[in-house]
Scaffold this active site. Structure first.
Site, PDB file in Angstrom:
ATOM      1  N   CYS A  85      26.661 -16.308  -0.822  1.00 45.98           N
ATOM      2  CA  CYS A  85      26.756 -15.986   0.608  1.00 45.98           C
ATOM      3  C   CYS A  85      27.210 -17.229   1.375  1.00 45.98           C
ATOM      4  CB  CYS A  85      25.408 -15.522   1.148  1.00 45.98           C
ATOM      5  SG  CYS A  85      25.446 -15.304   2.938  1.00 45.98           S
ATOM      6  N   CYS A  96      17.785 -15.822   3.566  1.00 45.19           N
ATOM      7  CA  CYS A  96      17.582 -15.985   2.120  1.00 45.19           C
ATOM      8  C   CYS A  96      17.054 -17.386   1.816  1.00 45.19           C
ATOM      9  CB  CYS A  96      18.896 -15.789   1.360  1.00 45.19           C
ATOM     10  SG  CYS A  96      19.471 -14.073   1.355  1.00 45.19           S
ATOM     11  N   TYR A 286      -3.050   2.981   2.796  1.00 48.01           N
ATOM     12  CA  TYR A 286      -1.789   2.477   3.368  1.00 48.01           C
ATOM     13  C   TYR A 286      -0.655   3.289   2.738  1.00 48.01           C
ATOM     14  CZ  TYR A 286      -5.005  -1.523   3.848  1.00 48.01           C
ATOM     15  OH  TYR A 286      -6.087  -2.338   4.081  1.00 48.01           O
ATOM     16  N   GLU A 310      -3.282   6.715   6.146  1.00 47.50           N
ATOM     17  CA  GLU A 310      -2.183   5.991   6.781  1.00 47.50           C
ATOM     18  C   GLU A 310      -2.417   5.971   8.288  1.00 47.50           C
ATOM     19  OE1 GLU A 310       0.787   4.297   6.076  1.00 47.50           O
ATOM     20  OE2 GLU A 310       1.051   4.315   8.240  1.00 47.50           O
ATOM     21  N   CYS A 385       2.974  -7.144  -1.470  1.00 51.55           N
ATOM     22  CA  CYS A 385       4.259  -7.786  -1.165  1.00 51.55           C
ATOM     23  C   CYS A 385       4.066  -9.257  -0.828  1.00 51.55           C
ATOM     24  CB  CYS A 385       4.981  -7.042  -0.044  1.00 51.55           C
ATOM     25  SG  CYS A 385       4.045  -6.970   1.482  1.00 51.55           S
TER      26      CYS A 385
HETATM   27  C1  LIG Z   1       3.620  -1.640   2.559  1.00 51.52           C
HETATM   28  S1  LIG Z   1       3.608  -0.094   3.426  1.00 51.52           S
HETATM   29  C2  LIG Z   1       3.253   0.993   2.087  1.00 51.52           C
HETATM   30  C3  LIG Z   1       3.674   2.421   2.240  1.00 51.52           C
HETATM   31  C4  LIG Z   1       3.693   3.286   0.992  1.00 51.52           C
HETATM   32  N1  LIG Z   1       2.641   2.970   0.072  1.00 51.52           N
HETATM   33  C5  LIG Z   1       5.032   3.199   0.298  1.00 51.52           C
HETATM   34  O1  LIG Z   1       5.156   2.496  -0.710  1.00 51.52           O
HETATM   35  O2  LIG Z   1       5.996   3.815   0.788  1.00 51.52           O
HETATM   36  C6  LIG Z   1       2.125  -0.236   4.297  1.00 51.52           C
HETATM   37  C7  LIG Z   1       1.760   0.986   5.113  1.00 51.52           C
HETATM   38  O3  LIG Z   1       0.467   0.760   5.658  1.00 51.52           O
HETATM   39  C8  LIG Z   1       0.411   1.225   6.985  1.00 51.52           C
HETATM   40  N2  LIG Z   1      -0.673   0.453   7.620  1.00 51.52           N
HETATM   41  C9  LIG Z   1      -0.645  -0.815   8.047  1.00 51.52           C
HETATM   42  N3  LIG Z   1      -1.861  -1.200   8.433  1.00 51.52           N
HETATM   43  C10 LIG Z   1      -2.692  -0.144   8.235  1.00 51.52           C
HETATM   44  C11 LIG Z   1      -4.079   0.063   8.424  1.00 51.52           C
HETATM   45  N4  LIG Z   1      -4.884  -0.906   8.892  1.00 51.52           N
HETATM   46  N5  LIG Z   1      -4.589   1.250   8.119  1.00 51.52           N
HETATM   47  C12 LIG Z   1      -3.803   2.240   7.608  1.00 51.52           C
HETATM   48  N6  LIG Z   1      -2.482   2.093   7.404  1.00 51.52           N
HETATM   49  C13 LIG Z   1      -1.930   0.919   7.704  1.00 51.52           C
HETATM   50  C14 LIG Z   1       1.796   1.020   7.539  1.00 51.52           C
HETATM   51  O4  LIG Z   1       2.063   1.907   8.610  1.00 51.52           O
HETATM   52  C15 LIG Z   1       2.667   1.278   6.307  1.00 51.52           C
HETATM   53  O5  LIG Z   1       3.043   2.641   6.243  1.00 51.52           O
END
Ligand SMILES: C[S@@+](CC[C@H](N)C(=O)[O-])C[C@H]1O[C@@H](n2cnc3c(N)ncnc32)[C@H](O)[C@@H]1O
Length: 430
Positions: A85, A96, A286, A310, A385
């Site tokens: 890049c 990056c 989540y 969620e 992550c």
């Molecule tokens: C890393 S994403 C994972 C989504 C799903 N597992 C996927 O792989 O598609 C984290 C998710 O947690 C939700 N989130 C963040 N903080 C939260 C909380 N305190 N309680 C419930 N959900 C939460 C976000 O809206 C998001 O959809």
């Protein structure tokens, strides 16, 4: 009455802009390597372990350490490559971290970082076979043009780009070689006057969704561009994604794994660690659009139960639609925190057999981890992550009687410091 104390700016030693030679030491969490100079730690970007480089200090706000860019390479690592890049490098786009590194070496660096976080924050032994054996696996598709969902910043003149590292400055970009072409084309090189940022996502059918955000990060307009069309439409329904042998609906630019191959790889890894059996109860915390819960639901069968939790209403609506054909799966909208989780566990009656959690970057935190450990679940599968958050939460689970029984790393973010991990925690009482 108490008086508000003036905020003290952290003080460095006045090294900003200073240049000196260092020998670069090991990689550290954050997309840099560690060096030492005159007794201070220097976090060096754009370098590799073992290199001899000239650094320029970019940030000196702390007596113990400063940050620097490698601006000249005197002795290069064999893993150093020409950056694919042209917009990356010292002082340029901050998107990056590892453009200058051979891709196989990027995987080794990321594995080193995960191991270090599990040892330092997870309080595990470096010789533990789970830790020592950890590798970061490549996902199909190569290290460029993988980013199917992105947020671009917009400068005061309406020009889009990405921010310089640890800065609010927008580096205007004509292209971003890690972003899939339809997404880059839809945003970069265009006039976004008045916007503060633009979210863009491309779904499995090639539909591009852009969401304009104002300067306070609030969405103001969403447009959809279908493959082959020249003119964007007003927002249509949902984006389509395919993973784990099923079709999924998500909100246009709502959460979905950024790398097109990541959802499949994570679903497979979660399933392998969870080994869900008929009749079991699974918690998917989540849950987003219900990816893991939906993928595991067929294995629990009609006698089992999957509860997806969620917070985001749009994601819950998508999960409702995605799980409509799975009567054993249900969606609960609410916060995963000590209070919300306590109420959920009380309503469930008996504890879950398997918990899958995929928290945002900050992790689940100690309270939630300890509560989950208290359920006595047969298996906890943790999708992370951020390896630092994973390390901290592994330590909290250990206090509650769980040990790390497996961990896999995936390079779901090539060229950047980021890495996705799937970890298995099992109760030591079993
Ligand atoms: C890393 S994403 C994972 C989504 C799903 N597992 C996927 O792989 O598609 C984290 C998710 O947690 C939700 N989130 C963040 N903080 C939260 C909380 N305190 N309680 C419930 N959900 C939460 C976000 O809206 C998001 O959809």
């Amino acid at each position: 009455m108490a008086e508000r104390r003036p905020r003290r700016e952290p003080r460095g030693l006045g090294w900003d802009g200073r240049e000196f030679e260092v020998t670069v030491g090991p990689v550290a969490h954050g997309g840099h390597c560690v060096a030492r100079h005159e007794g201070r730690v220097v976090f060096v970007r754009h370098s590799l372990p073992g290199e001899r480089v000239v650094v320029r200090v970019t940030e000196d706000r702390h007596p113990g350490f400063c940050r620097a860019d490698a601006v000249e390479v005197l002795e290069a690592s064999p893993a150093r490559v020409e950056r694919p890049c042209p917009f990356s490098g010292p002082g340029k786009c901050g998107g990056c971290d590892w453009q200058h590194v051979d891709v196989a070496e990027q995987h080794r660096l990321k594995a080193d970082v995960v191991r270090e976080q599990l040892v330092r924050l997870g309080r595990l032994d470096a010789a533990d076979p789970v830790v020592a054996g950890l590798v970061v696996e490549e996902l199909p598709g190569g290290a460029l043009r993988w980013r199917s969902r992105a947020r671009f910043a917009v400068d005061r003149d309406g020009a889009p780009g990405l921010r310089r590292h640890r800065s609010h400055d927008v580096v205007v970009l004509p292209d971003c070689p890690i972003t899939v072409e339809p997404a880059a084309r839809a945003v970069l090189g265009r006039d976004w006057s008045g916007a503060g940022a633009v979210d863009v996502a491309v779904d499995s059918a090639g539909v591009v969704t852009t969401t304009r955000l104002d300067r306070r990060g609030r969405p103001t307009a969403t447009r959809v561009l279908r493959p082959g069309a020249d003119v964007p439409e007003e927002p249509a329904g949902r984006a389509e994604r395919r993973a784990g042998g099923r079709d999924w609906e998500v909100e246009g630019t709502g959460f979905w794994q950024v790398h097109p191959a990541a959802a499949d790889a994570l679903v497979a890894a979660v399933g392998e660690f969870a080994q869900v059996r008929p009749g079991e109860t699974v918690l998917d915390l989540y849950a987003g659009a219900g990816l893991f819960g939906g993928a595991l639901a067929p294995a629990v069968g009609a006698e089992g139960r999957v509860v997806c939790v969620e917070a985001d209403p749009g994601a819950c609506a998508a999960a409702d639609a995605n799980l409509a054909d799975l009567p054993q799966a249900e969606v609960w909208q609410g916060e995963v925190d000590a209070e919300g989780l306590g109420e959920l566990l009380a309503e469930l009656g008996s504890g879950p057999d398997v918990v899958v959690l995929d928290p945002p970057r900050a992790g689940a935190g100690r309270d939630v981890s300890r509560l989950l450990a208290g359920t006595g679940a047969r298996a906890v599968v943790y999708v992370a992550c951020d390896p630092a958050s994973l390390g901290r939460d592994v330590a909290a689970f250990a206090e509650g009687g769980y040990r790390l029984a497996g961990v896999r790393g995936f390079d779901a973010f090539p060229m950047t410091q980021h890495v996705e991990c799937v970890a298995l925690l099992v109760s030591t009482a079993r």
